[in-house]
Motif scaffolding. Structure first.
Motif, mmCIF file in Angstrom:
data_model
loop_
_atom_site.group_PDB
_atom_site.id
_atom_site.type_symbol
_atom_site.label_atom_id
_atom_site.label_comp_id
_atom_site.label_asym_id
_atom_site.label_seq_id
_atom_site.Cartn_x
_atom_site.Cartn_y
_atom_site.Cartn_z
ATOM 1 N N SER A 238 0.825 -1.201 0.000
ATOM 2 C CA SER A 238 0.000 0.000 0.000
ATOM 3 C C SER A 238 0.862 1.256 0.000
ATOM 4 O O SER A 238 0.589 2.222 -0.731
ATOM 5 C CB SER A 238 -0.923 0.003 1.226
ATOM 6 O OG SER A 238 -1.682 1.181 1.280
ATOM 7 N N ALA A 242 1.473 4.211 -2.870
ATOM 8 C CA ALA A 242 1.403 5.657 -2.645
ATOM 9 C C ALA A 242 2.641 6.357 -3.193
ATOM 10 O O ALA A 242 2.549 7.440 -3.798
ATOM 11 C CB ALA A 242 1.234 5.946 -1.150
ATOM 12 N N VAL A 304 -10.618 8.665 -1.092
ATOM 13 C CA VAL A 304 -10.068 7.694 -2.042
ATOM 14 C C VAL A 304 -10.983 7.544 -3.253
ATOM 15 O O VAL A 304 -10.525 7.369 -4.391
ATOM 16 C CB VAL A 304 -9.814 6.340 -1.350
ATOM 17 C CG1 VAL A 304 -11.120 5.654 -0.964
ATOM 18 C CG2 VAL A 304 -8.961 5.438 -2.228
ATOM 19 N N LEU A 350 -3.119 9.195 2.277
ATOM 20 C CA LEU A 350 -3.324 7.748 2.180
ATOM 21 C C LEU A 350 -2.028 6.992 2.449
ATOM 22 O O LEU A 350 -2.042 5.886 2.993
ATOM 23 C CB LEU A 350 -3.866 7.390 0.793
ATOM 24 C CG LEU A 350 -5.299 7.836 0.490
ATOM 25 C CD1 LEU A 350 -5.629 7.599 -0.988
ATOM 26 C CD2 LEU A 350 -6.298 7.111 1.376
ATOM 27 N N PHE A 407 -4.264 2.959 -8.445
ATOM 28 C CA PHE A 407 -3.931 2.987 -7.014
ATOM 29 C C PHE A 407 -5.176 3.264 -6.175
ATOM 30 O O PHE A 407 -5.443 2.570 -5.175
ATOM 31 C CB PHE A 407 -2.867 4.059 -6.756
ATOM 32 C CG PHE A 407 -2.705 4.435 -5.307
ATOM 33 C CD1 PHE A 407 -2.079 3.574 -4.413
ATOM 34 C CD2 PHE A 407 -3.173 5.657 -4.836
ATOM 35 C CE1 PHE A 407 -1.929 3.920 -3.070
ATOM 36 C CE2 PHE A 407 -3.029 6.008 -3.495
ATOM 37 C CZ PHE A 407 -2.401 5.145 -2.615
ATOM 38 N N ARG A 410 -7.611 0.259 -6.150
ATOM 39 C CA ARG A 410 -7.156 -0.832 -5.282
ATOM 40 C C ARG A 410 -7.330 -0.486 -3.813
ATOM 41 O O ARG A 410 -7.720 -1.345 -3.010
ATOM 42 C CB ARG A 410 -5.694 -1.161 -5.594
ATOM 43 C CG ARG A 410 -5.513 -1.903 -6.919
ATOM 44 C CD ARG A 410 -4.056 -2.252 -7.153
ATOM 45 N NE ARG A 410 -3.899 -3.126 -8.319
ATOM 46 C CZ ARG A 410 -2.736 -3.533 -8.791
ATOM 47 N NH1 ARG A 410 -1.615 -3.133 -8.198
ATOM 48 N NH2 ARG A 410 -2.671 -4.326 -9.842
ATOM 49 N N ARG A 411 -7.036 0.763 -3.438
ATOM 50 C CA ARG A 411 -7.220 1.168 -2.044
ATOM 51 C C ARG A 411 -8.696 1.139 -1.672
ATOM 52 O O ARG A 411 -9.065 0.715 -0.573
ATOM 53 C CB ARG A 411 -6.649 2.578 -1.820
ATOM 54 C CG ARG A 411 -5.142 2.637 -1.722
ATOM 55 C CD ARG A 411 -4.612 1.853 -0.538
ATOM 56 N NE ARG A 411 -5.053 2.398 0.735
ATOM 57 C CZ ARG A 411 -4.336 3.237 1.484
ATOM 58 N NH1 ARG A 411 -3.137 3.634 1.078
ATOM 59 N NH2 ARG A 411 -4.795 3.677 2.622
ATOM 60 N N ARG A 412 -9.532 1.564 -2.608
ATOM 61 C CA ARG A 412 -10.980 1.549 -2.362
ATOM 62 C C ARG A 412 -11.487 0.117 -2.212
ATOM 63 O O ARG A 412 -12.285 -0.178 -1.330
ATOM 64 C CB ARG A 412 -11.689 2.265 -3.511
ATOM 65 C CG ARG A 412 -13.213 2.277 -3.436
ATOM 66 C CD ARG A 412 -13.770 3.117 -4.564
ATOM 67 N NE ARG A 412 -15.213 2.994 -4.613
ATOM 68 C CZ ARG A 412 -15.873 2.089 -5.302
ATOM 69 N NH1 ARG A 412 -15.189 1.208 -6.017
ATOM 70 N NH2 ARG A 412 -17.195 2.051 -5.305
ATOM 71 N N ALA A 414 -9.711 -2.496 -1.314
ATOM 72 C CA ALA A 414 -9.165 -3.067 -0.088
ATOM 73 C C ALA A 414 -9.990 -2.654 1.114
ATOM 74 O O ALA A 414 -10.250 -3.438 2.026
ATOM 75 C CB ALA A 414 -7.712 -2.649 0.090
ATOM 76 N N ARG A 415 -10.440 -1.397 1.116
ATOM 77 C CA ARG A 415 -11.258 -0.905 2.228
ATOM 78 C C ARG A 415 -12.631 -1.576 2.236
ATOM 79 O O ARG A 415 -13.172 -1.902 3.284
ATOM 80 C CB ARG A 415 -11.434 0.592 2.132
ATOM 81 C CG ARG A 415 -10.156 1.364 2.444
ATOM 82 C CD ARG A 415 -10.411 2.839 2.509
ATOM 83 N NE ARG A 415 -9.218 3.547 2.934
ATOM 84 C CZ ARG A 415 -9.197 4.813 3.305
ATOM 85 N NH1 ARG A 415 -10.305 5.509 3.314
ATOM 86 N NH2 ARG A 415 -8.068 5.399 3.664
#
Length: 418
Positions: A238, A242, A304, A350, A407, A410-412, A414-415
């Protein structure tokens, strides 16, 4: 509070000062291309020299700050900034492009000190409960400085005199030399004034009594540098995401702004640099508006998610600029700046979100170093332009925004899975 307001004003003003320096480079690219007869890759070295200074000096600036304190780091940074600006005078007298690049490196080294120290300094100059509000206020002055930098370049550096290759060929050697000398000397007085103002500001800060700051910074600094923390960060996918996103964001932003004037001139034939600079000014106004609008939207949309939407929109806008060169493509680049506005702070947040104090400090330093993307991607855009066209060079920021969108997605995701 009465003892704090003057130091706070002096430090907040730094955000304006480095905003102006950053965006004067966009003017210098067009000016030096004309004055030194450079191709786009060579002209792009303006940003390469500038952001290399940031990259190389960011960590030494942090070490200096931990050793000598925030105020000393600010004064040292302003001194380097002022000296670099004053070096423009002998560089113009010698008409040496390499000396200009060195002067820009010195300026950037000073700005690395300022950015490393001013952001945390602002949060400490006042009650902790209003620290975020103070920092947001300080950051609002950055695009104002950027706009001022463009206006200085547009009205005090650009002469408005543009000769075609045919007209230059028809001139005598003496006439061509006189033209190039006048264009080179155009930067002397603006940068002389900037240098004097910046050094004067350093003296003013030196003479001002600042409140004593009690923080845990020094006590934990050495722990933040141990290999365990560094290794943990570099094994974190992660955080690596970033870092990469910030690298490509800075490269895209600097690339778009650096080559806007060139894009307009290359695709809207006959447009002088002085008039083309209006598009760059419009970009910075859109950027400033976007910063406030994006902050307001984050009350209703997760940061995000907003980052993903804005990055995806910019993929479309920059791709349009590639496929439709001309006034509509230039307007697409102007609109692109609105959606770039929230990217840097959102990616940064982030990257350090949910981390320990040591990880946050070291991670912040690494994120600042990704500003080298401004040097790398701008040079790549120049090379693409030289081998193809300036409109085709905009494919570089298109790819960059696609990486940022990936990016954010993927962060969204993952959350959502948590």
């Amino acid at each position: 509070m009465g003892r704090i307001w003057l130091p706070l004003v002096l430090i907040v003003s730094l955000f304006f000062l480095w905003g102006g320096a950053n965006n004067l480079n966009d003017v210098l690219i067009a000016q030096f291309k004309k004055a030194f007869v450079l191709n786009d890759f060579e002209a792009g070295l303006v940003q390469s020299a500038f952001y290399l200074g940031y990259f190389l000096i960011a960590m030494p600036a942090g070490i200096y700050m931990r050793r000598f304190g925030y105020k000393s780091a600010v004064i040292f940074g302003l001194t380097l900034y002022g000296i670099g600006a004053l070096l423009f005078w002998p560089a113009a007298e010698r008409a040496t492009y390499g000396m200009f690049l060195f002067a820009l490196f010195v300026i950037a080294s000073g700005l690395a000190f300022l950015e490393t120290s001013a952001n945390p300094f602002v949060t400490l100059l006042g009650p902790p409960e209003t620290a975020t509000r103070r920092l947001n206020l300080a950051q609002a002055f950055n695009p104002l400085g950027s706009i001022a930098g463009i206006l200085i370049g547009q009205h005090f550096i650009f002469s408005g005199v543009e000769h075609t290759p045919e007209q230059l060929a028809a001139m005598s050697e003496a006439q061509r030399t006189a033209y190039y000398v006048s264009e080179t000397h155009a930067v002397q007085w603006p940068y002389l004034v900037i240098g004097i103002v910046v050094l004067g500001w350093a003296l003013l800060i030196l003479a001002t009594r600042f409140p004593r700051l009690i923080t845990a910074h020094t006590a934990t600094a050495s722990a933040a540098m141990n290999g365990g923390v560094m290794g943990k960060l570099l094994r974190d996918k992660s955080f690596i995401g970033a870092l990469l996103s910030q690298f490509f964001y800075v490269g895209a932003q600097v690339g778009v702004w650096s080559y806007t004037i060139r894009y307009v001139q290359a695709t809207m034939h006959g447009t002088p640099a002085k008039l083309a600079a209006n598009f760059l000014t419009a970009e910075l106004v859109c950027f400033m508006i976007g910063r406030f609008a994006g902050t307001a939207l984050m009350k209703y949309v997760a940061p995000v998610r907003l980052l993903f939407v804005f990055a995806a929109i910019n993929v479309v806008l920059t791709l349009y600029a590639v496929m439709h060169p001309g006034s509509s493509g230039a307007n697409a680049l102007v609109a692109c700046s609105f959606f770039m506005s929230v990217m840097y702070p959102t990616i940064f947040a982030l990257g350090v979100e949910g981390r320990s104090d040591d990880e946050r400090k070291l991670g912040s330093g690494l994120l600042v170093m990704t500003i080298i993307g401004g040097a790398v991607l701008t040079a790549i855009m120049g090379a693409v332009s030289d081998h193809s066209s300036m409109s085709d060079a905009m494919i570089v920021p298109t790819c960059s925004f696609a990486i940022i969108a990936l990016f954010a997605w993927r962060r969204r995701s993952a959350r959502s899975a948590i």
